[in-house]
Design a protein around this motif. Structure first.
Motif, PDB file in Angstrom:
ATOM      1  N   GLN A  49     -44.078  -9.670  22.585  1.00 52.75           N
ATOM      2  CA  GLN A  49     -43.291 -10.169  23.231  1.00 52.75           C
ATOM      3  C   GLN A  49     -41.955 -11.068  22.307  1.00 52.75           C
ATOM      4  OE1 GLN A  49     -43.909 -12.129  26.518  1.00 52.75           O
ATOM      5  NE2 GLN A  49     -44.787 -10.232  26.360  1.00 52.75           N
ATOM      6  N   GLU A  54     -37.376 -11.554  26.336  1.00 48.01           N
ATOM      7  CA  GLU A  54     -37.704 -13.143  27.104  1.00 48.01           C
ATOM      8  C   GLU A  54     -37.418 -11.842  28.545  1.00 48.01           C
ATOM      9  OE1 GLU A  54     -35.714 -16.026  28.186  1.00 48.01           O
ATOM     10  OE2 GLU A  54     -36.335 -16.884  26.071  1.00 48.01           O
ATOM     11  N   GLU A  57     -40.282 -11.813  31.189  1.00 51.24           N
ATOM     12  CA  GLU A  57     -40.305 -12.723  31.943  1.00 51.24           C
ATOM     13  C   GLU A  57     -39.128 -12.810  32.875  1.00 51.24           C
ATOM     14  OE1 GLU A  57     -40.045 -16.547  29.337  1.00 51.24           O
ATOM     15  OE2 GLU A  57     -42.168 -16.172  28.698  1.00 51.24           O
ATOM     16  N   ASN A  58     -38.135 -12.059  32.337  1.00 49.50           N
ATOM     17  CA  ASN A  58     -36.975 -12.040  33.497  1.00 49.50           C
ATOM     18  C   ASN A  58     -37.248 -11.585  34.496  1.00 49.50           C
ATOM     19  OD1 ASN A  58     -35.325 -13.521  31.226  1.00 49.50           O
ATOM     20  ND2 ASN A  58     -33.813 -11.975  30.599  1.00 49.50           N
ATOM     21  N   ALA A  61     -39.089 -12.717  37.261  1.00 52.96           N
ATOM     22  CA  ALA A  61     -38.807 -14.550  37.338  1.00 52.96           C
ATOM     23  C   ALA A  61     -37.985 -13.864  38.542  1.00 52.96           C
ATOM     24  CB  ALA A  61     -38.032 -15.013  36.691  1.00 52.96           C
ATOM     25  N   GLN A  66     -38.782 -20.446  40.189  1.00 46.69           N
ATOM     26  CA  GLN A  66     -38.865 -21.706  39.751  1.00 46.69           C
ATOM     27  C   GLN A  66     -39.079 -22.102  41.206  1.00 46.69           C
ATOM     28  OE1 GLN A  66     -36.203 -23.590  36.958  1.00 46.69           O
ATOM     29  NE2 GLN A  66     -35.623 -21.828  35.855  1.00 46.69           N
ATOM     30  N   LYS A 103     -45.435 -24.532  34.524  1.00 46.60           N
ATOM     31  CA  LYS A 103     -44.532 -24.483  33.873  1.00 46.60           C
ATOM     32  C   LYS A 103     -44.395 -23.080  34.168  1.00 46.60           C
ATOM     33  CE  LYS A 103     -44.498 -27.770  29.749  1.00 46.60           C
ATOM     34  NZ  LYS A 103     -44.321 -27.605  28.045  1.00 46.60           N
ATOM     35  N   SER A 105     -42.622 -20.740  32.253  1.00 44.21           N
ATOM     36  CA  SER A 105     -42.790 -20.093  31.799  1.00 44.21           C
ATOM     37  C   SER A 105     -44.322 -19.409  30.869  1.00 44.21           C
ATOM     38  CB  SER A 105     -42.386 -20.387  30.039  1.00 44.21           C
ATOM     39  OG  SER A 105     -42.526 -21.729  30.015  1.00 44.21           O
ATOM     40  N   TYR A 108     -45.042 -16.930  34.235  1.00 42.22           N
ATOM     41  CA  TYR A 108     -44.946 -15.578  33.370  1.00 42.22           C
ATOM     42  C   TYR A 108     -45.841 -14.980  32.617  1.00 42.22           C
ATOM     43  CZ  TYR A 108     -40.289 -17.859  36.334  1.00 42.22           C
ATOM     44  OH  TYR A 108     -39.600 -17.708  36.968  1.00 42.22           O
ATOM     45  N   SER A 109     -45.729 -15.653  31.585  1.00 43.02           N
ATOM     46  CA  SER A 109     -47.147 -15.260  30.453  1.00 43.02           C
ATOM     47  C   SER A 109     -48.244 -14.717  30.997  1.00 43.02           C
ATOM     48  CB  SER A 109     -46.741 -16.521  29.037  1.00 43.02           C
ATOM     49  OG  SER A 109     -47.336 -17.334  29.775  1.00 43.02           O
TER      50      SER A 109
END
Length: 484
Positions: A49, A54, A57-58, A61, A66, A103, A105, A108-109
């Motif tokens: 990671q 990121e 995560e992108n 996303a 969100q 959240k 983040s 995503y994680s």
């Protein structure tokens, strides 16, 4: 104020803020020699990671926005509130008065972790008849190769900016056959060009030629204490000789023998391993670091696209030693040799002569200016002519050479009083300058006044050549043909 109070003051006001700044500004990854492969090859791990930034995560996303996460959060809040309302005397709530939303983040994680937790790195079979092997089943050396290949690929292709990344690796050559070591360190060098810093420990000196820049700290135990010797990696062979003199003067004995022998032996082994590799390296080995600057400029395309390595070794005696070592092995390996090695030496007043053979892939040349037609030639070491004295500064573009000298005239008005702004012909600088013996002595004194003057001149010459040079010297063309 006591010593302890002073230390506490320094720690609180300077050291701790500095540490926090570094931790906030840089990402640090350490890979020990005995690391479990899963820690660095599973994408949900902290190391991967950190490497990716990121990036993953992108990707997630793009599919879970969100806004959608907010809707999920609102839906769950509605459910928990309804459930709480139906419980007599009880309710669900967060520890604080603020009832936080989900959240992005964290969502995503969790998705990344779940997706990659069931996938691991495999080494592909050579053909369809061989099964892919899990990294768990590979040897220690193969695991090291797999880990570094993954890191190299992520940094090269998936990380947008690695300027804040510090990577540390313990013994990347561990358990690898010597034929694979060079490739391992070549990957490290490419990684270092993108990262803020790469640190590694090693017992193998053969990595030195694969690195164009950096520093080596050699830790030796002598006279009941550890001593650290630092070398500039771009001119390691030269600095070994300088440090040997300094060490002998200071301690009345020379450098530890293993530094001298191991660096030489590993260097030769590194060259031999690299020129018989499936995708071979090519080598241009010269006497000094100033030559390296010119060659890096003229052979930039070969360095980038033809795996050329340029190494200064610190004088004609080193050139002779390296050539003789390589020549002994050449006949035995000639069927396997794919890369080319060229060794290049000056024509000195006290010429070091030895017999050389011009093998198809191993060449040793001496540069010499021919006074008859005012050209530069590359000849066998023991061939004629043996004069005039010829160094790299004597075979450059004459007009650019004069322009560059002019830039040093204000710093050395007495030594360079013969230099003018008159345009010179674009022939070898030795002939274009056409100096008298006294003028030649002055220019020699200019180059010898400070150890760094030759390098400073080389840097300014290259800047001027990028603007003024219309064609490359013939000796460069000759060497480029040999390197094809």
């Amino acid at each position: 104020m006591t010593a302890e109070q002073k230390y506490e003051y320094l720690a609180q006001n300077f050291l701790i803020p500095l540490k926090n700044y570094i931790k906030e500004s840089y990402n640090y990854i350490y890979i020990p020699k005995d690391i479990e492969p899963e820690r660095i090859t599973r994408f949900e791990t902290l190391e991967i990671q950190t490497l990716l930034g990121e990036k993953l995560e992108n990707i997630v996303a793009k599919f879970i926005t969100q806004k959608q996460i907010q809707e999920i959060s609102n839906g769950l809040k509605g459910f928990i509130n309804t459930l709480s309302d139906s419980l007599p005397s009880y309710k669900f709530r967060a520890a604080s008065s603020n009832q936080p939303n989900l959240k992005p983040s964290i969502i995503y994680s969790l998705i990344i972790r779940d997706f990659f937790s069931i996938r691991e790195l495999h080494k592909e079979g050579v053909d369809s008849s061989e099964k892919d092997l899990s990294i768990k089943l590979l040897s220690s050396g193969e695991k090291q190769q797999a880990i570094l290949s993954l890191i190299h690929n992520i940094i090269a292709n998936y990380r947008d900016d690695s300027s804040s990344l510090i990577l540390a690796i313990d013994e990347p050559e561990s358990s690898l056959h010597i034929s694979a070591c060079y490739e391992q360190f070549e990957k490290l060098y490419q990684i270092s060009r993108k990262c803020s810093q790469v640190l590694f420990t090693s017992h193998w000196y053969g990595f030195i030629p694969s690195m164009a820049s950096g520093n080596i700290i050699n830790i030796v135990f002598h006279s009941d204490k550890h001593q650290c010797l630092m070398f500039d990696i771009s001119r390691y062979r030269e600095e070994i000789k300088i440090k040997e003199k300094e060490y002998r003067s200071e301690h009345r004995y020379g450098l530890p023998l293993d530094i001298m022998l191991k660096s030489s032996n590993d260097f030769i082994q590194s060259i031999l391993s690299s020129i018989i590799a499936e995708i071979p390296y090519n080598w241009l080995i010269c006497e000094g670091s100033s030559e390296q600057f010119y060659f890096n400029y003229y052979f930039d395309d070969e360095i980038q696209n033809n795996r050329l390595r340029i190494v200064p070794v610190g004088g004609a005696k080193e050139i002779k030693k390296i050539y003789n070592h390589l020549a002994v092995s050449y006949d035995e390996l000639k069927e396997k040799i794919r890369g080319t090695v060229i060794l290049l030496m000056d024509t000195d007043e006290q010429l070091l002569e030895f017999e050389t053979k011009d093998y198809p892939k191993l060449h040793c040349y001496r540069i010499i200016n021919k006074t008859g037609d005012k050209t530069t030639d590359l000849v066998q070491v023991s061939s004629n002519p043996k004069a005039p004295k010829t160094e790299i500064e004597d075979i450059l573009n004459g007009n650019i050479f004069n322009e560059t000298l002019n830039e040093f005239k204000s710093e050395y008005p007495e030594l360079l009083d013969f230099v003018n702004n008159q345009e010179k012909p674009q022939i070898p600088s030795y002939f274009a300058m056409d100096l008298t013996p006294s003028q030649n002595d002055k220019m020699t004194h200019f180059f010898d006044d400070k150890p760094e003057n030759k390098v400073r001149f080389a840097q300014k010459y290259i800047d001027n050549a990028k603007i003024l040079e219309t064609s490359i010297p013939s000796w460069v063309t000759f060497l480029k043909e040999k390197l094809k």
